[in-house]
Scaffold this motif. Structure first.
Motif, PDB file in Angstrom:
ATOM      1  N   PRO A  60       0.846  -1.210   0.000  1.00 57.49           N
ATOM      2  CA  PRO A  60       0.000   0.000   0.000  1.00 57.49           C
ATOM      3  C   PRO A  60       0.872   1.248   0.000  1.00 57.49           C
ATOM      4  O   PRO A  60       1.937   1.270   0.616  1.00 57.49           O
ATOM      5  CB  PRO A  60      -0.792  -0.123   1.304  1.00 57.49           C
ATOM      6  CG  PRO A  60       0.005  -1.030   2.170  1.00 57.49           C
ATOM      7  CD  PRO A  60       0.767  -1.941   1.249  1.00 57.49           C
ATOM      8  N   ASP A  61       0.422   2.284  -0.709  1.00 56.81           N
ATOM      9  CA  ASP A  61       1.165   3.537  -0.676  1.00 56.81           C
ATOM     10  C   ASP A  61       0.659   4.398   0.485  1.00 56.81           C
ATOM     11  O   ASP A  61      -0.287   4.044   1.185  1.00 56.81           O
ATOM     12  CB  ASP A  61       1.123   4.263  -2.020  1.00 56.81           C
ATOM     13  CG  ASP A  61      -0.267   4.755  -2.426  1.00 56.81           C
ATOM     14  OD1 ASP A  61      -1.166   4.850  -1.556  1.00 56.81           O
ATOM     15  OD2 ASP A  61      -0.440   5.068  -3.607  1.00 56.81           O
ATOM     16  N   GLU A  62       1.286   5.523   0.680  1.00 54.60           N
ATOM     17  CA  GLU A  62       0.965   6.388   1.812  1.00 54.60           C
ATOM     18  C   GLU A  62      -0.480   6.892   1.768  1.00 54.60           C
ATOM     19  O   GLU A  62      -1.152   6.975   2.800  1.00 54.60           O
ATOM     20  CB  GLU A  62       1.943   7.569   1.848  1.00 54.60           C
ATOM     21  CG  GLU A  62       1.845   8.393   3.106  1.00 54.60           C
ATOM     22  CD  GLU A  62       2.925   9.462   3.179  1.00 54.60           C
ATOM     23  OE1 GLU A  62       2.623  10.531   3.723  1.00 54.60           O
ATOM     24  OE2 GLU A  62       4.048   9.224   2.697  1.00 54.60           O
ATOM     25  N   ASP A  63      -0.989   7.237   0.579  1.00 53.37           N
ATOM     26  CA  ASP A  63      -2.371   7.705   0.457  1.00 53.37           C
ATOM     27  C   ASP A  63      -3.355   6.638   0.931  1.00 53.37           C
ATOM     28  O   ASP A  63      -4.301   6.937   1.655  1.00 53.37           O
ATOM     29  CB  ASP A  63      -2.698   8.093  -0.990  1.00 53.37           C
ATOM     30  CG  ASP A  63      -1.985   9.354  -1.439  1.00 53.37           C
ATOM     31  OD1 ASP A  63      -1.583  10.163  -0.574  1.00 53.37           O
ATOM     32  OD2 ASP A  63      -1.825   9.522  -2.664  1.00 53.37           O
ATOM     33  N   GLU A  64      -3.123   5.404   0.503  1.00 51.32           N
ATOM     34  CA  GLU A  64      -4.009   4.316   0.925  1.00 51.32           C
ATOM     35  C   GLU A  64      -3.930   4.116   2.441  1.00 51.32           C
ATOM     36  O   GLU A  64      -4.958   3.973   3.105  1.00 51.32           O
ATOM     37  CB  GLU A  64      -3.656   3.012   0.212  1.00 51.32           C
ATOM     38  CG  GLU A  64      -4.545   1.857   0.631  1.00 51.32           C
ATOM     39  CD  GLU A  64      -4.192   0.536  -0.011  1.00 51.32           C
ATOM     40  OE1 GLU A  64      -4.861  -0.460   0.340  1.00 51.32           O
ATOM     41  OE2 GLU A  64      -3.262   0.478  -0.847  1.00 51.32           O
ATOM     42  N   GLU A  65      -2.734   4.118   2.982  1.00 55.85           N
ATOM     43  CA  GLU A  65      -2.581   3.926   4.425  1.00 55.85           C
ATOM     44  C   GLU A  65      -3.270   5.032   5.207  1.00 55.85           C
ATOM     45  O   GLU A  65      -3.917   4.771   6.224  1.00 55.85           O
ATOM     46  CB  GLU A  65      -1.101   3.839   4.796  1.00 55.85           C
ATOM     47  CG  GLU A  65      -0.476   2.535   4.333  1.00 55.85           C
ATOM     48  CD  GLU A  65       0.998   2.440   4.621  1.00 55.85           C
ATOM     49  OE1 GLU A  65       1.666   3.496   4.807  1.00 55.85           O
ATOM     50  OE2 GLU A  65       1.504   1.306   4.653  1.00 55.85           O
ATOM     51  N   ASP A  66      -3.185   6.269   4.728  1.00 60.02           N
ATOM     52  CA  ASP A  66      -3.862   7.382   5.397  1.00 60.02           C
ATOM     53  C   ASP A  66      -5.377   7.209   5.368  1.00 60.02           C
ATOM     54  O   ASP A  66      -6.065   7.438   6.363  1.00 60.02           O
ATOM     55  CB  ASP A  66      -3.489   8.724   4.761  1.00 60.02           C
ATOM     56  CG  ASP A  66      -2.059   9.143   5.066  1.00 60.02           C
ATOM     57  OD1 ASP A  66      -1.438   8.562   5.983  1.00 60.02           O
ATOM     58  OD2 ASP A  66      -1.558  10.049   4.364  1.00 60.02           O
ATOM     59  N   LEU A  67      -5.902   6.787   4.224  1.00 56.89           N
ATOM     60  CA  LEU A  67      -7.349   6.577   4.113  1.00 56.89           C
ATOM     61  C   LEU A  67      -7.815   5.410   4.975  1.00 56.89           C
ATOM     62  O   LEU A  67      -8.887   5.471   5.589  1.00 56.89           O
ATOM     63  CB  LEU A  67      -7.740   6.339   2.654  1.00 56.89           C
ATOM     64  CG  LEU A  67      -7.850   7.586   1.796  1.00 56.89           C
ATOM     65  CD1 LEU A  67      -7.978   7.213   0.332  1.00 56.89           C
ATOM     66  CD2 LEU A  67      -9.021   8.442   2.236  1.00 56.89           C
TER      67      LEU A  67
END
Length: 112
Positions: A65-72
C-alpha cells in the motif's frame, strides 16, 4: 490466474464465492467484473474507504500500500492489520481470501 475467495457477506455475497482474475487486476475490479457490487464511491481513485476489504489469506502477495491508501485506511470502519482498499490491492499470482466488512463509513449507497 489467481483465485479470490470471498467470504459470505449478507448483502454482496450471501453464500460466499470464488472468482478468478488476471494478475495485475485490483480486487475491486475483479469483484465488480463478477457482479459482486462492492461499494466504490470514489470510482476507484483512492479517495474514500468504501471498498475496504480485509485480506484473510494472501495479504503478502499483494502490492505494497502507498501512503495515500494507508492514510485513508485509518478512517475505515473495522480496520484490521490486513485491511486494504480493494481498488488499490493488486493481485499477483497467489490466491487470496477476502472479507468485505459489514459496514462502511457511507451513510447511503452510491449504486454504481
Amino acid at each position: 490466474m489467481p483465485v479470490i475467495r470471498i467470504l459470505p457477506h449478507s448483502e454482496y455475497c450471501p453464500q460466499g464465492t470464488e472468482i478468478t482474475a488476471p494478475a495485475g487486476t485490483s480486487i475491486c475490479e475483479a469483484l465488480l467484473d463478477n457482479d459482486i457490487r462492492i461499494e466504490h464511491a470514489c470510482d476507484m481513485s483512492c479517495a474514500c474507504t468504501t471498498c475496504h476489504v480485509i485480506v484473510r489469506e494472501g495479504f503478502s502477495s499483494l502490492n505494497e500500500p502507498d501512503e495515500d491508501e494507508e492514510d485513508l485506511l485509518d478512517r475505515a470502519w473495522g480496520l484490521e492489520p490486513q485491511s486494504r482498499l480493494s481498488c488499490q490491492a493488486i493481485l499477483a499470482q497467489q490466491d487470496v481470501v477476502v472479507e468485505i466488512p459489514k459496514y462502511t463509513i457511507n451513510h447511503a449507497k452510491e449504486n454504481h
